[in-house]
Design a protein around this motif. Structure first.
Motif, PDB file in Angstrom:
ATOM      1  N   LEU A 135     -11.325 -48.601  47.483  1.00  0.00           N
ATOM      2  CA  LEU A 135      -9.944 -48.841  47.893  1.00  0.00           C
ATOM      3  C   LEU A 135      -9.232 -47.493  47.923  1.00  0.00           C
ATOM      4  N   LYS A 136      -8.746 -47.095  49.103  1.00  0.00           N
ATOM      5  CA  LYS A 136      -8.046 -45.821  49.264  1.00  0.00           C
ATOM      6  C   LYS A 136      -6.597 -46.084  49.660  1.00  0.00           C
ATOM      7  N   PRO A 137      -5.682 -46.041  48.692  1.00  0.00           N
ATOM      8  CA  PRO A 137      -4.271 -46.249  49.027  1.00  0.00           C
ATOM      9  C   PRO A 137      -3.715 -45.076  49.835  1.00  0.00           C
ATOM     10  N   GLU A 138      -2.845 -45.371  50.774  1.00  0.00           N
ATOM     11  CA  GLU A 138      -2.093 -44.348  51.495  1.00  0.00           C
ATOM     12  C   GLU A 138      -0.717 -44.298  50.860  1.00  0.00           C
ATOM     13  N   THR A 139      -0.277 -43.100  50.527  1.00  0.00           N
ATOM     14  CA  THR A 139       0.969 -42.972  49.775  1.00  0.00           C
ATOM     15  C   THR A 139       1.975 -42.085  50.497  1.00  0.00           C
ATOM     16  N   LEU A 140       3.198 -42.227  50.087  1.00  0.00           N
ATOM     17  CA  LEU A 140       4.312 -41.436  50.593  1.00  0.00           C
ATOM     18  C   LEU A 140       5.021 -40.853  49.376  1.00  0.00           C
ATOM     19  N   ASP A 141       5.293 -39.539  49.390  1.00  0.00           N
ATOM     20  CA  ASP A 141       5.993 -38.908  48.266  1.00  0.00           C
ATOM     21  C   ASP A 141       7.432 -39.399  48.204  1.00  0.00           C
ATOM     22  N   ILE A 142       7.857 -39.760  47.011  1.00  0.00           N
ATOM     23  CA  ILE A 142       9.212 -40.241  46.763  1.00  0.00           C
ATOM     24  C   ILE A 142       9.802 -39.384  45.650  1.00  0.00           C
ATOM     25  N   GLN A 197       4.775 -43.788  46.593  1.00  0.00           N
ATOM     26  CA  GLN A 197       4.897 -45.192  46.956  1.00  0.00           C
ATOM     27  C   GLN A 197       3.718 -45.533  47.862  1.00  0.00           C
ATOM     28  N   ILE A 198       3.068 -46.644  47.582  1.00  0.00           N
ATOM     29  CA  ILE A 198       1.949 -47.072  48.417  1.00  0.00           C
ATOM     30  C   ILE A 198       2.507 -47.694  49.692  1.00  0.00           C
TER      31      ILE A 198
END
Length: 147
Positions: free
Chosen positions: A30-37, A48-49
């Motif tokens: 499982l490879k989550p894609e994240t955004l810096d918050i 944040q996923i």
């Protein structure tokens, strides 16, 4: 008591429920894609996923070509190379406890060997099918082990 699983006690069934006999390696991550918050109050960084990917890799002996033939037949017919599901299980050989994982919606979209011949090599030839899945579920879990 410290336990360790060795990946030798593995079995995989394809979406028809038929076992893939000569499986050598399975990798599903499982490879989550994240955004810096940045949290304004503390100016702390977090993530944040926003999506995920589930890469699937099956490595088997060339002797298990039935699955590869099926994928290549789909490709030649102009259809998506797709497995509805695979089920994999790992067994703790000391206790007999088993973990079973159901992987669903597997799209095979990476390279597939058509002909590989290695004249001077004494090892077997492997087939690798890889792509991405859409979901997973644990249909059997290991119990909590007491230390």
């Amino acid at each position: 008591m410290e336990r360790e699983l060795i990946g030798r006690n593995l079995s995989i069934q394809d979406d028809n429920g038929d076992p893939i006999q000569t499986i050598k390696e399975v990798e599903v991550i499982l490879k989550p894609e994240t955004l810096d918050i940045i949290r304004a109050r503390r100016m702390s960084k977090t993530k944040q996923i926003v999506g995920y990917e589930i890469p699937v890799k099956l490595v088997m002996s060339k002797l298990e070509s039935r699955l590869r033939y099926r994928m290549l037949d789909l490709f030649k017919a102009g259809k998506t190379m797709f497995l509805e599901r695979i089920t994999g299980s790992l067994e703790d050989i000391m206790t007999g406890n088993t973990e079973r994982v159901l992987i669903t919606g597997i799209h095979i979209h990476d390279d597939i060997d058509i002909l590989v011949a290695k004249i001077d090599e004494n090892k077997g030839i492997d087939i690798t099918l890889s792509g991405t899945a859409t979901d997973f579920d644990f249909v059997g879990k290991f119990p909590d082990y007491m230390a």
